[in-house]
Scaffold this motif. Structure first.
Motif, PDB file in Angstrom:
ATOM      1  N   SER A  59      49.501  28.154  44.526  1.00  0.00           N
ATOM      2  CA  SER A  59      49.743  26.731  44.256  1.00  0.00           C
ATOM      3  C   SER A  59      49.222  25.870  45.399  1.00  0.00           C
ATOM      4  O   SER A  59      48.609  24.832  45.177  1.00  0.00           O
ATOM      5  N   SER A  60      49.468  26.337  46.620  1.00  0.00           N
ATOM      6  CA  SER A  60      49.045  25.527  47.762  1.00  0.00           C
ATOM      7  C   SER A  60      47.520  25.478  47.882  1.00  0.00           C
ATOM      8  O   SER A  60      46.965  24.617  48.545  1.00  0.00           O
ATOM      9  N   GLN A  61      46.845  26.396  47.210  1.00  0.00           N
ATOM     10  CA  GLN A  61      45.378  26.342  47.172  1.00  0.00           C
ATOM     11  C   GLN A  61      44.883  25.623  45.922  1.00  0.00           C
ATOM     12  O   GLN A  61      43.689  25.628  45.625  1.00  0.00           O
ATOM     13  N   GLY A  62      45.846  25.076  45.158  1.00  0.00           N
ATOM     14  CA  GLY A  62      45.444  24.352  43.954  1.00  0.00           C
ATOM     15  C   GLY A  62      45.160  25.254  42.761  1.00  0.00           C
ATOM     16  O   GLY A  62      44.562  24.809  41.776  1.00  0.00           O
ATOM     17  N   LEU A  63      45.585  26.525  42.835  1.00  0.00           N
ATOM     18  CA  LEU A  63      45.353  27.438  41.709  1.00  0.00           C
ATOM     19  C   LEU A  63      46.553  27.399  40.771  1.00  0.00           C
ATOM     20  O   LEU A  63      47.667  27.719  41.180  1.00  0.00           O
ATOM     21  N   SER A  64      46.327  27.040  39.532  1.00  0.00           N
ATOM     22  CA  SER A  64      47.413  26.987  38.545  1.00  0.00           C
ATOM     23  C   SER A  64      47.582  28.341  37.873  1.00  0.00           C
ATOM     24  O   SER A  64      46.646  28.874  37.270  1.00  0.00           O
ATOM     25  N   LEU A  65      48.800  28.879  37.978  1.00  0.00           N
ATOM     26  CA  LEU A  65      49.087  30.166  37.334  1.00  0.00           C
ATOM     27  C   LEU A  65      48.918  30.042  35.818  1.00  0.00           C
ATOM     28  O   LEU A  65      48.275  30.879  35.175  1.00  0.00           O
ATOM     29  N   GLU A  94      43.425  31.093  30.465  1.00  0.00           N
ATOM     30  CA  GLU A  94      41.975  31.362  30.414  1.00  0.00           C
ATOM     31  C   GLU A  94      41.642  32.832  30.679  1.00  0.00           C
ATOM     32  O   GLU A  94      40.468  33.177  30.811  1.00  0.00           O
ATOM     33  N   HIS A  95      42.645  33.698  30.772  1.00  0.00           N
ATOM     34  CA  HIS A  95      42.403  35.116  31.092  1.00  0.00           C
ATOM     35  C   HIS A  95      41.490  35.213  32.311  1.00  0.00           C
ATOM     36  O   HIS A  95      40.488  35.911  32.289  1.00  0.00           O
ATOM     37  N   ASN A  96      41.843  34.481  33.342  1.00  0.00           N
ATOM     38  CA  ASN A  96      40.979  34.360  34.512  1.00  0.00           C
ATOM     39  C   ASN A  96      41.644  34.952  35.755  1.00  0.00           C
ATOM     40  O   ASN A  96      41.645  34.344  36.831  1.00  0.00           O
ATOM     41  N   ALA A  97      42.201  36.142  35.613  1.00  0.00           N
ATOM     42  CA  ALA A  97      42.947  36.755  36.710  1.00  0.00           C
ATOM     43  C   ALA A  97      42.054  37.057  37.914  1.00  0.00           C
ATOM     44  O   ALA A  97      42.498  36.980  39.060  1.00  0.00           O
ATOM     45  N   TYR A  98      40.800  37.398  37.660  1.00  0.00           N
ATOM     46  CA  TYR A  98      39.904  37.749  38.767  1.00  0.00           C
ATOM     47  C   TYR A  98      39.788  36.583  39.746  1.00  0.00           C
ATOM     48  O   TYR A  98      39.945  36.755  40.949  1.00  0.00           O
ATOM     49  N   ALA A  99      39.539  35.384  39.194  1.00  0.00           N
ATOM     50  CA  ALA A  99      39.358  34.213  40.065  1.00  0.00           C
ATOM     51  C   ALA A  99      40.628  33.951  40.883  1.00  0.00           C
ATOM     52  O   ALA A  99      40.563  33.625  42.070  1.00  0.00           O
ATOM     53  N   TYR A 100      41.790  34.106  40.243  1.00  0.00           N
ATOM     54  CA  TYR A 100      43.070  33.841  40.898  1.00  0.00           C
ATOM     55  C   TYR A 100      43.261  34.760  42.100  1.00  0.00           C
ATOM     56  O   TYR A 100      43.509  34.317  43.223  1.00  0.00           O
ATOM     57  N   ASP A 147      41.032  36.768  43.491  1.00  0.00           N
ATOM     58  CA  ASP A 147      39.894  36.736  44.397  1.00  0.00           C
ATOM     59  C   ASP A 147      40.116  35.651  45.452  1.00  0.00           C
ATOM     60  O   ASP A 147      39.926  35.876  46.649  1.00  0.00           O
ATOM     61  N   ALA A 148      40.550  34.472  44.999  1.00  0.00           N
ATOM     62  CA  ALA A 148      40.783  33.366  45.927  1.00  0.00           C
ATOM     63  C   ALA A 148      41.872  33.718  46.943  1.00  0.00           C
ATOM     64  O   ALA A 148      41.853  33.253  48.079  1.00  0.00           O
ATOM     65  N   LEU A 149      42.825  34.549  46.530  1.00  0.00           N
ATOM     66  CA  LEU A 149      43.916  34.940  47.428  1.00  0.00           C
ATOM     67  C   LEU A 149      43.563  36.146  48.300  1.00  0.00           C
ATOM     68  O   LEU A 149      44.326  36.532  49.174  1.00  0.00           O
ATOM     69  N   GLY A 150      42.431  36.757  48.040  1.00  0.00           N
ATOM     70  CA  GLY A 150      42.067  37.984  48.774  1.00  0.00           C
ATOM     71  C   GLY A 150      42.922  39.163  48.357  1.00  0.00           C
ATOM     72  O   GLY A 150      43.129  40.096  49.131  1.00  0.00           O
ATOM     73  N   ASP A 151      43.436  39.125  47.119  1.00  0.00           N
ATOM     74  CA  ASP A 151      44.353  40.177  46.691  1.00  0.00           C
ATOM     75  C   ASP A 151      43.823  41.039  45.540  1.00  0.00           C
ATOM     76  O   ASP A 151      44.604  41.608  44.768  1.00  0.00           O
ATOM     77  N   LEU A 152      42.502  41.122  45.426  1.00  0.00           N
ATOM     78  CA  LEU A 152      41.938  42.101  44.496  1.00  0.00           C
ATOM     79  C   LEU A 152      41.884  43.460  45.176  1.00  0.00           C
ATOM     80  O   LEU A 152      41.568  43.555  46.364  1.00  0.00           O
TER      81      LEU A 152
END
Lengths: 462, 462
Positions: B418-424, B430-436, B438-443
Motif C-alpha cells: 500500500s505504501s508503494q501505491g500497489l492496490s491488492l 487483474e490476476h497480476n500477482a507477478y507485478a505485486y 516483483d515490486a516488493l522483491g518477494d518473488l
C-alpha cells in the motif's frame, strides 16, 4: 432452553456407520458448548453478594437495581439465564428477539419486556423496543448495574435511526448494503454512523451507570466493536470512513438523500462522532466475550479426544468461496484417510469460519446454503474413500434460505447419488446442494439452535 | 546436476527476518529431496552383481545389456544417474528432454542419445526420438534389461501417433484438449487411444524383456497410469471412454476427422485396445514410484522438525482455485499465529498439491502463476500478523508463464505494498500477482529445478 440431542443430527450416512452416533454426539456437544444460557452461566457467577466474571468480583450491595438489556438472536436465553442469577435482586429488563423464533416465553420473569423485531431488515417493532431501551436507560443512575446481553443479529434488532432519519430510509440503506458486496465490517461502519445506539452510543446512554457487556460472537475473528454494530464499545471508525465506503460501492445515487446528507453533516462536524476509545462513557464498562467459534471448535476437539480420536483444530477464521473450501478440506480428509497425515485413524479435524456462495448473475439457481455447497464441493475428491466423513454445520441450525443446517459427505456419497441419477456436476452448476443431499437423506436438520458462532466443518476418519 | 541452494530462494521479506535463511534452507531441502538423480540413487542400488530396488533383488548376470529409455522434464538427470549405476555393463539409451531446458550434456555417456522434444505441444523432434525408441526396442530379447525413466511432461515428449494419424492432427487435438477444461486424467485417457506408445503400448513394445519403470510423479494423487500417459502400465480406460469425453467437451466438430474416425474404429474393435490389467506384457514389468509431492512435503516437515519447529503435513493433494486456497491457508496461518492452533510457535505447516487460476473470459489480465496468485489470495487475511510467513512454491521452479516459482507473504506485505501505491484489490482483479510481488522483491526465483512434484505451500510462525 433445550440442548441439541445427537439424535437430531443423525442422517442416512451416519446411520450406516457404526460410529455415526458418536460423531453426532460430538457435533451436538460442540453446538451445546456455545448454548447462550450455558455461556452466561459459565462466565457470570454469583458468590453471595458478589458477582464473579472470570475472576473479577463486583459487589452487588452497591446497586439497588439490575437492568438486563438484550438484543440478538440469542438474547432471550441469555436474558433468562442472567435473570436467574439475579433472582434475589430487583431487576428490570427489555430484550429484543428475532421474529419467528419459537421461544418458551413463559419462563421469562414478568419484569422483562420482550420485543420481537425484524431481521435481517429492521422493522417498527424493533424500533419500538429500542426506544423503550433508550427510555429505560434515560432514568438510570450510578446505583443501577446494567447488563448488556449481545448476540448476532443485534444490529438489525436494535435500531434507532439518527435524528432526522426514518426507519424506511435506514431500511432502504440496509437493503442496498446487504446486496452491494460490502463486508459485514464495512456495513457496520456505515450503520454505526446513522444510529442513536450503535457504535458505542448505547454505552453513552447508560452513562454514568457501570455496565457489563456479555457478547456471543457471530463475526469471524471476533472484532467486538462489530458484533451487533458494537453499541457498547468504542468505535474506531468515522463519518469519513462511512462516506468513503458509500463511494467505494457507488451507492451515492441510490441511498436516500437524507442519509447521505446526515453522513456529510457528520463529516463536517455538525453531528457528533460516535464515542471513540478513551471516551469517559466507557470508563465503567466491562466487556466480555462469552462464546465464539473457537470455543465451539475447541469443545468438539476436546470431546473427540475423550472418545479416543486423534484431534486437530485447524482454524476458526476461514472465509471464502464455499465449494473451494470444501474441495480443499476434502483433500485434507483424503490425505488423512490414505496416509495418516496430519492425523492417523481414528481422527477428528475441525475447521471453523464462514464461507460464502457467489451466485452467477442472471442464472437460475437451485436451493442450498454455504455449508451444503461446501459439502457438495468436497464430494468428488472424497469419492471411493473408506471410513471417512466430512460434516458441514451452521451452528445456528440455519444454512442459507433452507430448513437444513448443513450436510454430510462420505466416500460413498458420489456413487450413491449417481445410482439415483443425481449428477454432481449439474447440482454444483445449479447451486442445488439441498436437492442433492435431501435425496440422499444426508441433510443435517437439528432445527434452530438459538446460538450462532458461524460454521464448523468436521473431518472424521474411523 | 546442481542442488538448489537456500541463497537462491531468499527474498526481501525473508532477508528482513532473522530466521529467513533457515526458512529458505527448509524450502531448498524439500525441493532437493525430490532431485531426480537423488531419487534414482535412493531407489536403485547396486550390491555387486545384483540390482536392489527397495529390498527386491535382480541379478544382473542374466543380462547382456541394459537399455535406458527416458522421457519427461527430469529424464536427463534420471538417465545420467541410472547410467552411473550400470557403468560396468554394456548400456545403450535414448532420452527425450524438453526443449529449452539448459542441461549439462557433457556428462552423459556416449551411447545415450539425447533428443529435445516440444512441450506442452509435441513436435517432430519428439516424434523422431520416440521412433528411435520404438526401433531400439524392436531388437530386444529376454537378455536385455529395460529401464524406463519417466517424469512429468513425458506425455508430450514421447509421441508416436497411431497408424494413419499425423503429428499435425495429434497436435491439433492436444491444443483443443488443453483448452477445453478437461482434467489431466481426461486428457490422457484420449491421448492413450491415439498413440503407439501411451497407455501401456510402450511396455508391449519392450516385451519379452523384463522392464523396470521408475516414475517421478507430477500428477496429484499419483495415478501411475496417468503420469506421462502411462506408457508402461496397464490402461483401465477404453476407446469408449475416450469418445464419451470428446462428446462431454463438445469436441466432435473441432477435432481432426481422422482422429474421430480412429477412435470410432477402436470402439468397433477395428483397432486393438490398449493392454489391460492382467495382460502378459506386464508380467515381467516392475513399477516403482521414486518421488512425489508427499515425499517432498514430508522432507520439508522432517527438516523443519530438526530445526526445532512444530510441524504438520496437512495434505499433498489439494486442487482448486488458487486465490481461494490462499485465503483458506492464510486463515490457518492467522489462527496458528494468534492462538497456537493447530501448532504453537515456532511452527511449520506444509500443504502440497496444485491449484488452478480460472481467468475471466475476454478480460485483460496481468502476469502471474498459480502460486503467486495463491500468495496474493492470502495477503489480506495475513495483514498485521507478526512473525508469520506464507511461501508458495512450484517445485519445478516454473510458476505459470513467468520466470518465478512463487512468492512470499508476511503480515507486513499488505502495508508495504500500500505504501508503494500497489492496490491488492486491483492486482487480484487483474490476476497480476507477478507485478505485486516483483515490486516488493518477494518473488521466489530459484530458476528451473529439473524436478517436478507439483507445488508446496509452507506456513511458518516464528
Amino acid at each position: 432452553m433445550k440442548l441439541i440431542q445427537a439424535q437430531q443430527l443423525m442422517t442416512s450416512s451416519l446411520r450406516s456407520l457404526p460410529q455415526g452416533g458418536r460423531i453426532a454426539e460430538i457435533l451436538a456437544h460442540s453446538v451445546n458448548s456455545v448454548n447462550p444460557a450455558h455461556c452466561i452461566r459459565e462466565h457470570l457467577k454469583r458468590a453471595g453478594c458478589e458477582l464473579v466474571i472470570n475472576g473479577d468480583k463486583i459487589s452487588l450491595d452497591r446497586y439497588r437495581r439490575v437492568l438486563l438489556i438484550g438484543f440478538g438472536k440469542a438474547s432471550l436465553p441469555m436474558t433468562r439465564a442472567a435473570a436467574n442469577i439475579f433472582s434475589d435482586k430487583p431487576i428490570q429488563g427489555i430484550t429484543i428477539i428475532k421474529k419467528g423464533i419459537h421461544e418458551e416465553l413463559s419462563e421469562v420473569p414478568q419484569n422483562i419486556r420482550i420485543y420481537k423485531g425484524g431481521h435481517p431488515l429492521p422493522d417498527r417493532d424493533g424500533l419500538e423496543g429500542t426506544q423503550e431501551i433508550i427510555d429505560l436507560l434515560s432514568s438510570i443512575t450510578e446505583k443501577d448495574l446494567v447488563l448488556f446481553l449481545i448476540s448476532g443479529g443485534g444490529s438489525a434488532l436494535l435500531t434507532a435511526p439518527a435524528e432526522g432519519l426514518s426507519l424506511e430510509e435506514v431500511s432502504r440503506l440496509n437493503e442496498l448494503l446487504l446486496r452491494c458486496g460490502a463486508s459485514i465490517n464495512e456495513i457496520n461502519t456505515i450503520r454505526k454512523h446513522i444510529s442513536r445506539v450503535k457504535g458505542g452510543r448505547l454505552a453513552a446512554q447508560a452513562f454514568p451507570a457501570p455496565t457489563i457487556s456479555l457478547i456471543l460472537s457471530d463475526v469471524i475473528r471476533d472484532p467486538l466493536d462489530m458484533i451487533a454494530s458494537g453499541p457498547t464499545l468504542p468505535d474506531p471508525t468515522t463519518f469519513e470512513d462511512a462516506l468513503s465506503l458509500i463511494s467505494k460501492y457507488h451507492l451515492e445515487e441510490d441511498i436516500p438523500s437524507a442519509v447521505l446528507a446526515h453522513l456529510k453533516n457528520g463529516e463536517l462536524g455538525k453531528v457528533p462522532e460516535t464515542p471513540k476509545p478513551g471516551d469517559p462513557v466507557f470508563k465503567q464498562g466491562y466487556v466480555k466475550l462469552i462464546g465464539n467459534n473457537y470455543q465451539s471448535a475447541a469443545s468438539a476437539v476436546e470431546k473427540a479426544a475423550s472418545e479416543g480420536f486423534h484431534t486437530l483444530h485447524l482454524t476458526s477464521c476461514y472465509q471464502g468461496e464455499a465449494r473451494e473450501i470444501g474441495h480443499f478440506l476434502g483433500a485434507v480428509l483424503r490425505q488423512m484417510a490414505t496416509t495418516g497425515d496430519p492425523l492417523p485413524r481414528p481422527a477428528c479435524l475441525v475447521a471453523g469460519g464462514e464461507a460464502t456462495v457467489v451466485l452467477e448473475k442472471g442464472r437460475q439457481t437451485g436451493r442450498g446454503g454455504r455449508n451444503q455447497e461446501l459439502a457438495l464441493g468436497a464430494t468428488k475428491v472424497l469419492d471411493n474413500l473408506s471410513d471417512a466423513v466430512l460434516l458441514a454445520l451452521a451452528t445456528d441450525g440455519n444454512d442459507g434460505p433452507t430448513d437444513a443446517a448443513g450436510a454430510v459427505v462420505t466416500g460413498e456419497t458420489h456413487q450413491r447419488a449417481s445410482s439415483q441419477g443425481l449428477s454432481l456436476q449439474a447440482h454444483l452448476e445449479e447451486h442445488n446442494a439441498y436437492a442433492y443431499f435431501d435425496a440422499l437423506g444426508d441433510l443435517l436438520k437439528p432445527g434452530l439452535t438459538q446460538t450462532n458462532v458461524n460454521d464448523l466443518i468436521y473431518l472424521f476418519t474411523l
